[in-house]
Design an enzyme around this catalytic site. Structure first.
Site, mmCIF file in Angstrom:
data_model
loop_
_atom_site.group_PDB
_atom_site.id
_atom_site.type_symbol
_atom_site.label_atom_id
_atom_site.label_comp_id
_atom_site.label_asym_id
_atom_site.label_seq_id
_atom_site.Cartn_x
_atom_site.Cartn_y
_atom_site.Cartn_z
ATOM 1 N N GLU A 1 0.812 -1.219 0.000
ATOM 2 C CA GLU A 1 0.000 0.000 0.000
ATOM 3 C C GLU A 1 0.846 1.270 0.000
ATOM 4 O O GLU A 1 0.470 2.272 -0.603
ATOM 5 C CB GLU A 1 -0.935 -0.003 1.210
ATOM 6 N N VAL A 2 1.961 1.238 0.717
ATOM 7 C CA VAL A 2 2.806 2.434 0.792
ATOM 8 C C VAL A 2 4.029 2.235 -0.120
ATOM 9 O O VAL A 2 4.789 1.275 0.064
ATOM 10 C CB VAL A 2 3.261 2.709 2.245
ATOM 11 N N HIS B 1 9.282 -1.228 2.871
ATOM 12 C CA HIS B 1 9.190 -1.441 4.318
ATOM 13 C C HIS B 1 9.070 -2.918 4.609
ATOM 14 O O HIS B 1 8.369 -3.643 3.902
ATOM 15 C CB HIS B 1 7.999 -0.691 4.924
ATOM 16 N N HIS C 1 7.690 -5.495 7.429
ATOM 17 C CA HIS C 1 6.850 -5.623 8.626
ATOM 18 C C HIS C 1 7.581 -6.537 9.606
ATOM 19 O O HIS C 1 8.246 -7.490 9.193
ATOM 20 C CB HIS C 1 5.510 -6.271 8.267
#
Ligand code: 5GP
Length: 120
Positions: free
Chosen positions: A99-100, A104, A106
């Site tokens: 989504e971003v 990244h 998690h």
């Protein structure tokens, strides 16, 4: 894909949006996810402008790459989930449900995590 400097993690890196910081060094910033999916849910991002893992793998320096991998272990230790085990995963692109558009990882833990991918 061109990097969008207005994505939410870029804003966090610039200090325009607050985050609950876990760890920071020259290469990475780790912070808690705003919408935790598990008891502990952290995120770790490189400080460089990389859209996703493939962008990072092809363009980042060896130091940035090792800094991010080491950062995952450091952040897990800082939030106290290293001893009992945890999970780190990265979503990439549309099918990966990213989504971003700033790479990244998690980091999930603090409880039993079950199977990695839900059975359908
Ligand atoms: P993705 O689906 O891209 O792999 O994960 C994006 C993650 O970023 C989601 O887990 C979401 O909750 C988290 N997130 C989105 N906006 C913010 C924010 O402003 N602050 C923090 N800390 N996490 C965010």
């Amino acid at each position: 894909m061109t990097y969008d400097k207005n994505n939410v993690f870029a804003k966090i890196l610039r200090g325009e949006i607050p985050c609950e910081k876990i760890y920071e060094d020259k290469y990475v910033l780790a912070f808690y996810d705003i919408n935790p999916q598990k008891k502990i849910h952290a995120l770790i991002i490189p400080k460089g402008e990389y859209v996703d893992l493939d962008d990072f793998s092809s363009k980042a320096s060896e130091k940035e790459i090792s800094g991010l991998i080491k950062g995952i272990s450091i952040a897990a230790k800082k939030v106290g989930i290293s001893n009992d085990g945890y999970r780190s995963l990265v979503n990439i692109g549309e099918n990966g449900n990213q989504e971003v558009p700033h790479l990244h990882f998690h980091i999930f833990g603090g409880e039993k995590l079950g199977k990695m991918v839900p059975q359908s």
